[in-house]
Design a protein around this motif. Sequence first.
Motif, PDB file in Angstrom:
ATOM      1  N   GLU A  21      39.941  49.999  37.580  1.00  0.00           N
ATOM      2  CA  GLU A  21      40.338  48.589  37.481  1.00  0.00           C
ATOM      3  C   GLU A  21      41.497  48.472  36.499  1.00  0.00           C
ATOM      4  O   GLU A  21      41.444  48.987  35.394  1.00  0.00           O
ATOM      5  CB  GLU A  21      39.122  47.762  36.995  1.00  0.00           C
ATOM      6  N   ASP A  22      42.553  47.767  36.919  1.00  0.00           N
ATOM      7  CA  ASP A  22      43.740  47.664  36.057  1.00  0.00           C
ATOM      8  C   ASP A  22      43.749  46.395  35.218  1.00  0.00           C
ATOM      9  O   ASP A  22      44.454  46.316  34.229  1.00  0.00           O
ATOM     10  CB  ASP A  22      45.008  47.735  36.910  1.00  0.00           C
ATOM     11  N   ASN A  23      42.964  45.405  35.606  1.00  0.00           N
ATOM     12  CA  ASN A  23      42.972  44.138  34.866  1.00  0.00           C
ATOM     13  C   ASN A  23      41.961  44.211  33.720  1.00  0.00           C
ATOM     14  O   ASN A  23      40.745  44.240  33.946  1.00  0.00           O
ATOM     15  CB  ASN A  23      42.608  43.014  35.845  1.00  0.00           C
ATOM     16  N   ASP A  72      34.254  32.594  38.405  1.00  0.00           N
ATOM     17  CA  ASP A  72      33.723  32.091  37.140  1.00  0.00           C
ATOM     18  C   ASP A  72      32.701  33.071  36.553  1.00  0.00           C
ATOM     19  O   ASP A  72      32.267  33.996  37.222  1.00  0.00           O
ATOM     20  CB  ASP A  72      33.106  30.706  37.333  1.00  0.00           C
ATOM     21  N   VAL A  73      32.387  32.819  35.315  1.00  0.00           N
ATOM     22  CA  VAL A  73      31.550  33.754  34.557  1.00  0.00           C
ATOM     23  C   VAL A  73      30.166  33.907  35.173  1.00  0.00           C
ATOM     24  O   VAL A  73      29.666  35.026  35.312  1.00  0.00           O
ATOM     25  CB  VAL A  73      31.453  33.286  33.085  1.00  0.00           C
ATOM     26  N   LYS A 108      36.128  39.372  43.932  1.00  0.00           N
ATOM     27  CA  LYS A 108      36.015  39.074  42.496  1.00  0.00           C
ATOM     28  C   LYS A 108      35.677  37.598  42.293  1.00  0.00           C
ATOM     29  O   LYS A 108      36.324  36.723  42.869  1.00  0.00           O
ATOM     30  CB  LYS A 108      37.326  39.398  41.787  1.00  0.00           C
ATOM     31  N   LEU A 148      34.842  41.768  31.762  1.00  0.00           N
ATOM     32  CA  LEU A 148      33.844  40.917  32.421  1.00  0.00           C
ATOM     33  C   LEU A 148      32.792  41.756  33.138  1.00  0.00           C
ATOM     34  O   LEU A 148      31.599  41.472  33.078  1.00  0.00           O
ATOM     35  CB  LEU A 148      34.528  39.965  33.422  1.00  0.00           C
ATOM     36  N   PHE A 181      30.209  36.210  37.893  1.00  0.00           N
ATOM     37  CA  PHE A 181      30.366  37.589  37.438  1.00  0.00           C
ATOM     38  C   PHE A 181      29.020  38.178  37.052  1.00  0.00           C
ATOM     39  O   PHE A 181      28.743  39.346  37.315  1.00  0.00           O
ATOM     40  CB  PHE A 181      31.345  37.675  36.253  1.00  0.00           C
ATOM     41  N   ILE A 204      40.856  42.137  31.599  1.00  0.00           N
ATOM     42  CA  ILE A 204      39.871  41.057  31.493  1.00  0.00           C
ATOM     43  C   ILE A 204      38.726  41.290  32.480  1.00  0.00           C
ATOM     44  O   ILE A 204      37.561  41.095  32.154  1.00  0.00           O
ATOM     45  CB  ILE A 204      40.551  39.686  31.721  1.00  0.00           C
ATOM     46  N   ASP A 205      39.112  41.755  33.706  1.00  0.00           N
ATOM     47  CA  ASP A 205      38.075  42.066  34.690  1.00  0.00           C
ATOM     48  C   ASP A 205      37.205  43.228  34.188  1.00  0.00           C
ATOM     49  O   ASP A 205      35.994  43.235  34.391  1.00  0.00           O
ATOM     50  CB  ASP A 205      38.707  42.423  36.044  1.00  0.00           C
ATOM     51  N   TYR A 253      30.621  43.354  30.630  1.00  0.00           N
ATOM     52  CA  TYR A 253      29.702  42.346  30.094  1.00  0.00           C
ATOM     53  C   TYR A 253      28.576  42.067  31.091  1.00  0.00           C
ATOM     54  O   TYR A 253      27.394  42.024  30.735  1.00  0.00           O
ATOM     55  CB  TYR A 253      30.475  41.057  29.797  1.00  0.00           C
TER      56      TYR A 253
END
Lengths: 608, 157
Positions: free
Chosen positions: B17-19, B129-130, B126, B25, B133, B21-22, B28
């Motif tokens: 994964e390059d993002n 929203d949280v 993807k 997430l 996720f 933030i993803d 998490y």
Amino acid sequence: LDFLKNLFSTDFMPHVYCLRDPGLVKLHYLSDGIIAASYFLIPVALFLLIRRRRDLVFPWMFALFGVFILGCGFTHVLAIVTLWHPVYVLDGVVKALTALASIGTAIMLFRLLPAAMNLPNSQQHLAAIVESSEDAVISEDLRGNVTSWNKGAQKMFGYAADEVLGKSIELVAAPVKTGEIAEIVRRIKTGDGVYQLETKRCRKDGREISVSLTASPMRDTKGKIVGISKIVRDITDRKQAEKTLVQVNEELRNSEERFRTLADFVPDMLWTTDATGKATYVSRRYQAYAGRRLQEFLDYGWSKIIHPHDQERVDQVWSESVQTGKPYEIEYRLKRADGVYRWYVARGVPIREANGEIIQWLGSSTDIEELKRTERALRRSNEELEQFAYAAAHDLQEPLRNVANSVGMLSRLFRDSLDERAAEWIDASIKGAQRMQAMVKDLLTYSRIVNDGQPPSVSEANAEEAARTALQNLHSVLTDSQALVQSGQLPSVPVQETHLVQLFQNLIGNALKYRQPDVPPVVRVSAVSTGGEWQFAVADNGIGFDPAYADRIFKVFKRLHNRDEYPGNGIGLAVCARIVAHYGGRIWAEGKPGEGATFRFTLPAHQA
Amino acid sequence: MNGMGIVNGSTSLLLVEDNPIDVRLIRYALQQEQTWKTEITVAEDGEKAINLLLAIAASSPQSARPDFVILDLNLPRRDGTEVLQTIRSMKELQDLPVAIVSSSPMDVIRGKVSTANVSANCYFTKPMDVDSFLALGKELHCCYQKSRLEKPLAASL
């Protein structure tokens, strides 16, 4: 021999002995001699007459006369001979033969008499001809007063003979040709005539007629000119025919000239061909474009400047049109004088006679090079735009998701340490990001409708099945709203099935969304065939809309209602419009506030 | 590299994964799965992922072999489908369970994968929203469990 001997027997006394007086004898033979000579000359004269005058009536009568006179001549010769030689037998036989000829002639003459009596004299003959003539035959004295007036004249001018005899011929010349009569009289007096003068005369009823007039002097036996004879022919019909012919020719020439002028003036290149498709004319513009003379275009010369790649197609389409008489239309490239090919659209229509037979083709060739170029540029720019919209929508999603999710995590992880106002701001940020995300997603959907990388579908989709699929997708909304959806018979159309499903889903979904509060929605789906295409309708009993916005509602992100009343981004109808436009159809909406709405769209009935 | 392999009953997981933030997430979300212990190794682009996988396949014994791969499709340098092709093309790795998690719409994801003529075990879009996720974390766990059950008996011995 005995008979001959008898014939010339001289056993009798000659006359001389009876007469005795030499003076008396002389008187006899001189008189008989002259009579005989005369009688021999008359048949010669008659013979010459028969030979020369072939028009003799009863020529055989003259011949019979000749024979009879000749016989008489011989009897007188023998009368001289018997003065001195008593050949009375011969004399008697010749007399008997002459008697036969005489009695025959007399009988024939009497038998001929009735027929001969009935032969018209020349006067009567001429009179008959004059009377029966269709032409007017008129004679006048040298003052121009009418002295004879035939039936033809009566018929032609409308005057009976007793109305005009003794009156001046000006009667029929005035008022159109007053003065002409005096001129004719003048010429006649000098011994001249008038030959087939085309002029006008006036009838008794006032009608004007065209005539051809021939006048010649009438002379008495001494050759003195005593009157005028005229033959007048009515040529009104001929003149009228001539005039009509001239007019028709004139009109033809005028229309031909007008066509040529027009043909050279209009920006299109015009041409005509005969019924078999051979060129008979091309306008000057065409000649100038190709840098060729008219002669080089004739027959099939024009096909030489068609691009070799288009040649076969043009031949095929043109010969089909010529055979069937259907209008001709084709796009091809034409070589300009400088060798450059430009795109043209050629159109041709058959010109038919009253009986429907094609007499020629009239056609135009219009320069569409710019149009073609624009079309290509437009297609390219459309493709690029779709590509751009897709890429933009796709790439915009990531940072937006990052914003929404980051703020979401912020809220989640630090909820307890934030005061109420901070939480509100965080919520607003998340909502904003999510809304934008939804819009970007819709935009992505919108741009992907006709740009999903799939080759255009060639299969047919059944609209009934598509509607059923759409209803399955809308199942929960249908159940919640207790909706009734009715569908008539729906056709198969050459459209990608997913597109058809989406159309029905969006339109039926729309109908359910904008339903009247407390009224179960009723949606009717139908289709009618209208000349080469199908017109679909999705009608509801919902809240309707203000017709002023009928066009606006198909635009991307355009909404008529507040988001709080009715959720949505305003993409559903825009998607429908794009799908329909992709297949060359139209979409529109009809409705009034509170009276339901009907959405109609058209799709092709056959593969384009 | 040390984190790979089964350590103390936890699942060794390769996240391509390059993002960032993803990545955080997903990390998490997986941490929230109380019943699933994971050791996560991250490859930030397709090339790094392919190199890593090739190295693992070449080593013997394959102690560093991951148990599960979470793969994005839109990656720098080498695409996610190429990573998947690498996995499926090698004898040592071809039975590795792979879940694709991409921001593309589902039909696009499936289209891309089938065009590359390969297949993954699960496919996910993807979330926006949280909460979603967190749900994704559960689904990935579920996907992993299922893929273990589907595995041929011989391979688990």
